[in-house]
Design an enzyme around this catalytic site. Structure first.
Site, PDB file in Angstrom:
ATOM      1  N   LYS A 181      10.854   6.068   0.658  1.00 62.26           N
ATOM      2  CA  LYS A 181      10.922   5.440  -0.672  1.00 62.26           C
ATOM      3  C   LYS A 181      12.339   4.978  -0.910  1.00 62.26           C
ATOM      4  O   LYS A 181      13.276   5.525  -0.339  1.00 62.26           O
ATOM      5  CB  LYS A 181      10.539   6.450  -1.758  1.00 62.26           C
ATOM      6  CG  LYS A 181      10.088   5.820  -3.058  1.00 62.26           C
ATOM      7  CD  LYS A 181       8.638   5.423  -2.997  1.00 62.26           C
ATOM      8  CE  LYS A 181       8.117   4.898  -4.309  1.00 62.26           C
ATOM      9  NZ  LYS A 181       6.646   4.935  -4.314  1.00 62.26           N
TER      10      LYS A 181
HETATM   11  N1  GLU Z   1       4.714   1.863  -4.141  1.00 58.66           N
HETATM   12  C1  GLU Z   1       3.351   2.114  -3.788  1.00 58.66           C
HETATM   13  C2  GLU Z   1       3.073   3.614  -3.779  1.00 58.66           C
HETATM   14  O1  GLU Z   1       3.722   4.371  -4.457  1.00 58.66           O
HETATM   15  C3  GLU Z   1       2.942   1.405  -2.510  1.00 58.66           C
HETATM   16  C4  GLU Z   1       3.705   1.788  -1.274  1.00 58.66           C
HETATM   17  C5  GLU Z   1       3.397   0.907  -0.069  1.00 58.66           C
HETATM   18  O2  GLU Z   1       2.522   0.061  -0.135  1.00 58.66           O
HETATM   19  O3  GLU Z   1       4.093   1.096   0.923  1.00 58.66           O
HETATM   20  O4  GLU Z   1       2.152   4.073  -3.156  1.00 58.66           O
END
Ligand code: GLU
Length: 426
Positions: free
Chosen positions: A116
Site C-alpha cells: 500500500k
Molecule cells: N485500493 C483497493 C483496495 O483497498 C484496490 C487495490 C488494488 O486493486 O490493487 O483493495
C-alpha cells in the site's frame, strides 16, 4: 496487549496498525499448529519506505509532502495495493492497509502479496498541474520498489484513473518502454479493464447478497445505508438499487441524508456534480452525522475510511448486516459489541476484495494483450467473490468464529503456508 512494535512506531502513534495486530491476536489460536512458528512474519511489514516528495507549486514556491510505500508480505507474489492521497495518511495507516491487502489477496486467491502507498496531502488544495507533479515525483521516489512483477499500485481514497495514467507514464518513461502492467485501475485506452471502476462496489453487493441468502433475507425491498459516495459507496448503492433495494441513508464529508422511500441516486449524483456535495439536495432529509448510524436498515455499508464503527456507536447501530466496503472501518472493540448484539459483519478482506480481483484481471489482460468483455469480467468477479464469501462462511460455521476471524483463518493460513514452504533464507 504486549505488542512488538517496530522501533519506528511509538505506542502513541500506532494507529490502525494496532487494529490489525489485534486481529492477528484473535486469529492466532485458530491457526494450524504447523503454521504458528511463522506468525511473527505477519506482525512486521517486510519493508516500509518513507519518501520526501518536493514539488513546485503553481506560485513558484516549493512544497514538501511525506509519502510512503509499504510491502507487508510478498510470500505469495508481487506487492499489490492502492495509493491514497489524504491529509491524515500516516505510516501506521499505510502499514495496516498493506497488511489487509496481504490477507485480502490470499482470501480471493489472487497471486499477490500485500502492499500500500500514500501521500500525506489534501489533493483538493492542489491544482491539476500540481497533482500531476506530485504523482510523478512520488512515483519516481518509490520507483525502486515498482514493476509489473514487483509491486503494482492501484487507486484508493482520492486517486483515480488519471493518477494511475501518470504513474504508468512516469514508470514507462524511466524504463524506456511502455509498461501498462505496472499499475491497475488505468483508463481503458491505456490498458485498463472494463468493469474495474465498479468492481469494488459490485463485490460489496455480491458478498452482501450471499450473506443475505444464508439468513433468508431478500435483497428486493431491503433497506441500505451507505457511508461514502465515492468510487466504492456510489457503485455499491447503485448496484443494490438495481437489484430492488432501497438506499435509505447516505453519508459523506458533505453531510448525511435519510429518505425512507429510497434516495433517488441519479438525482443525487446530478446534484453533487452541480453543488459539490449533498448540501441543498431536496430529495432527502438532512440529518445529523451521529443519526446516520441509528437509521434502521438491513445492510450498513461503511465505504469511506478506517475507525468509523467504534465503541461510541456500535451499540446504537440498527443494521442486520454490516458489509465493509472500506478498509478497517470497524475497531476491534466495536467488533466485540456487534458480535454480542448478533449483528453480522462481512469483513473488509472479503467484502471489498472485488477491486483487487478486477485489478488482477486487468494485469492479466495487460500481460497477455488480450482483453475480455465486461460480461465476462463481471461473471468471473461474481464467481470469485461468492466462492470466497461462502468458503469463509463454512469455516465460521464449522468452528463457531466470526466472519472476520474466519476470513483471517483462511487468508493467514494461505500466506503462512507459502511462507513455510519457501522457508527462511539463507
Ligand atoms: N485500493 C483497493 C483496495 O483497498 C484496490 C487495490 C488494488 O486493486 O490493487 O483493495
Amino acid at each position: 496487549m504486549a505488542y512488538t512494535l517496530p522501533s519506528y512506531l511509538s505506542r502513541e502513534n500506532v494507529g490502525p496498525w494496532e487494529t490489525y495486530l489485534e486481529q492477528v491476536e484473535r486469529v492466532a489460536p485458530h491457526l494450524d499448529k504447523a503454521l504458528v512458528p511463522w506468525i511473527e512474519t505477519l506482525r512486521r511489514p517486510k519493508r516500509s519506505l518513507i519518501v520526501d516528495v518536493p514539488i513546485k507549486l503553481d506560485s513558484g514556491e516549493v512544497a514538501h509532502f511525506e509519502g510512503y510505500r509499504v510491502h507487508h508480505n510478498l510470500s505469495r507474489g508481487p506487492g499489490k495495493g492502492g495509493i491514497r492521497f489524504h491529509p491524515e495518511v500516516t505510516l501506521s495507516e499505510v502499514m495496516a492497509l498493506a497488511a489487509w491487502m496481504t490477507i485480502k489477496n490470499a482470501v480471493v486467491q489472487v497471486p499477490y502479496g500485500g502492499a500500500k502507498g500514500g501521500i500525506r496531502v489534501d489533493p483538493k488544495r492542489l491544482s491539476l498541474a500540481e497533482l500531476e507533479r506530485l504523482t510523478r515525483r512520488y512515483t519516481s521516489e518509490i520507483n525502486i520498489l515498482l514493476g509489473p512483477d514487483r509491486d503494482i499500485p492501484a487507486p484508493d481514497v482520492n486517486t483515480n484513473e488519471q493518477v494511475m495514467a501518470w504513474i504508468m507514464d512516469t514508470y514507462s518513461m524511466n524504463q524506456g518502454r511502455t509498461a501498462t502492467g505496472v499499475v491497475t485501475g488505468k483508463p481503458l485506452s491505456l490498458g485498463g479493464s472494463l468493469g474495474r471502476r465498479d468492481a469494488t462496489g459490485r463485490g460489496v453487493f455480491v458478498t452482501a447478497r450471499e450473506a443475505a441468502r444464508r439468513i433468508g433475507l431478500p435483497i428486493e425491498g431491503a433497506r441500505i445505508a451507505v457511508q461514502g459516495f465515492g468510487n466504492v459507496g456510489e457503485a455499491a448503492a447503485r448496484i443494490f438499487a438495481e437489484h430492488g433495494a432501497k438506499v435509505v441513508a447516505l453519508q459523506d464529508e458533505s453531510g448525511s441524508l435519510q429518505c425512507d422511500s429510497g434516495i433517488d441516486l441519479a438525482g443525487l449524483r446530478a446534484h453533487c456534480a452541480q453543488a459539490g456535495g449533498f448540501g441543498g439536495f431536496a430529495g432527502a432529509e438532512a440529518i445529523p452525522a451521529e443519526a446516520f448510524w441509528r437509521v434502521p436498515c438491513d445492510f450498513l455499508v461503511p465505504a469511506a475510511v478506517e475507525n468509523q464503527i467504534t465503541e461510541a456507536n456500535a451499540g446504537a447501530l440498527r443494521a442486520r448486516i454490516v458489509v465493509e466496503g472500506a478498509n478497517g472501518p470497524t475497531t476491534p472493540a466495536a467488533d466485540l459489541i456487534l458480535q454480542e448484539r448478533g449483528v453480522m459483519v462481512v469483513p473488509d478482506v472479503v467484502a471489498n476484495a472485488g477491486g483487487v480481483t478486477v485489478s488482477y484481471f486487468e494485469w492479466v489482460q495487460d500481460i497477455s494483450s488480450f482483453f475480455w468483455s465486461e460480461a465476462e469480467i463481471n461473471q468471473r468477479l461474481d464467481r470469485i467473490m461468492a466462492e470466497a464469501f461462502n468458503g469463509i462462511w463454512e469455516v465460521a460455521q464449522a468452528r463457531s468464529l466470526t466472519l472476520r476471524t474466519a476470513a483471517f483463518v483462511v487468508g493467514c493460513s494461505r500466506v503462512l503456508e507459502a511462507r513455510a514452504l519457501r522457508g527462511l533464507y539463507p
